[in-house]
Design an enzyme around this catalytic site. Structure first.
Site, short mmCIF file in Angstrom:
data_model
loop_
_atom_site.label_atom_id
_atom_site.label_comp_id
_atom_site.label_asym_id
_atom_site.label_seq_id
_atom_site.Cartn_x
_atom_site.Cartn_y
_atom_site.Cartn_z
N ASP A 104 0.84 -1.19 0.00
CA ASP A 104 0.00 0.00 0.00
C ASP A 104 0.89 1.25 0.00
O ASP A 104 1.71 1.41 -0.90
CB ASP A 104 -0.95 -0.08 1.20
N ARG A 105 0.78 2.15 0.96
CA ARG A 105 1.65 3.33 0.99
C ARG A 105 3.11 2.93 1.17
O ARG A 105 4.01 3.58 0.64
CB ARG A 105 1.23 4.28 2.10
N TRP A 150 -8.08 9.53 -1.53
CA TRP A 150 -6.84 10.18 -1.97
C TRP A 150 -7.04 11.69 -2.09
O TRP A 150 -6.19 12.47 -1.67
CB TRP A 150 -6.42 9.62 -3.33
N HIS A 270 -7.37 -6.82 0.87
CA HIS A 270 -6.28 -5.84 0.73
C HIS A 270 -5.12 -6.07 1.71
O HIS A 270 -3.96 -5.98 1.31
CB HIS A 270 -6.85 -4.43 0.91
#
Length: 288
Positions: A104-105, A150, A270
């Site tokens: 992810d990030r 986002w 996820h």
């Protein structure tokens, strides 16, 4: 959690990073995503530590790592700054070279690490991530609808922190999809402490503000200059998440950045480190 690991706080440049490390052998750094902390790896790190020295930091802005004040460009939360944190941390721990695994990030930080520190990063694993510029250039109505956070996080005139901090446990689904049963009790407790801290919420949001600005510009400059990833790269994506549904084959998007990239989907939602740790460990061992 993390039996046999050391929990430490190490000063790196302008931040102090909370980090756990353990095991022996070649060094591997595991980088978490939003809104997690390093404890998301609690089922993965001890297994990898049988063969590797495993290092799990909280990214700057996240968990109990430092949260520096940001300038108008959010430079302090750029992925270049976070990648420099990783390089500095590994120097402090005595590792000249290392593999980087990011989700992810954290995948953006892992990518930046390979781009900015090619002499240090021996292998790269990206999970559920693409370069920011690739997302934004493919921004369809579906992307804007499903990944709207986002753009919400990027606002400064009406800061997202005010909304999130009004009820962080509901915002982050702390008792439903991110419940103790899903995360594990100790990992959940660490996650809960993070999202309840307004300074951490601000740090996490700053990460996204940097993403839409300075991080995108850095990637555009890389692409214009023809810079690519030199080390072997593995791309993994969760088949029950929406990356493949949004873009088709993620490997096709990554190949201009790394011609030798390989990868595949993993049967998971996820947060794969929590939902499919066994499959992830097997895959990482095979690649690393």
């Amino acid at each position: 959690m993390f039996e046999g690991f050391t929990l430490d706080r190490i000063q790196v440049g302008d931040v102090t990073l909370r980090v756990r490390y353990g095991g022996s052998g070649p060094a591997v750094v595991l980088l978490h995503g939003h809104p997690r902390t390093h404890t998301t790896w609690y089922q993965v790190a001890p297994e990898l530590a049988r063969d590797y020295t495993v290092v799990c930091p909280d990214l700057r802005g996240y968990g109990q790592s430092g949260k520096p004040a940001a300038d108008d460009e959010h430079t302090q939360y750029s992925k270049a700054a976070m990648a420099a944190d990783v390089a500095g941390l590994m120097t402090a721990l005595g590792h000249e070279t290392y593999s980087v695994v990011g989700h992810d990030r954290g995948a953006l930080v892992a990518f930046r690490s390979a781009m900015d520190h090619p002499d240090r990063v021996s292998k790269l694993v990206v999970m559920d991530g693409l370069p920011v510029v690739e997302h934004l250039e493919r921004c369809s109505a579906r992307f804007a609808t499903e990944w709207w956070h986002w753009f919400f996080f990027a606002q400064t005139a009406k800061p997202a922190e005010r909304v999130i901090c009004a009820d962080p446990e509901t915002w982050y689904n702390a008792w439903t999809v991110n419940s103790p049963d899903q995360l594990g009790p100790e990992n959940h407790a660490d996650f809960l402490a993070a999202i309840r801290d307004p300074a951490t919420v601000h740090g996490m949001v700053e990460d996204y503000r940097a993403g839409l600005g300075i991080d995108r510009r850095t990637e555009e400059e890389d692409r214009a200059a023809g810079r690519q990833i030199d080390c072997p790269m593995l791309m993994l994506w969760s088949t029950k998440d929406d990356l493949e549904q949004l873009y088709g084959d993620p490997l096709a998007i990554w190949r201009p950045w790394c011609p030798q990239v390989i990868g595949h989907g993993i049967d998971s939602t996820h947060h794969v480190a929590e939902q499919a740790p066994g499959a992830l460990v097997d895959t990482l061992r095979g690649f690393l």
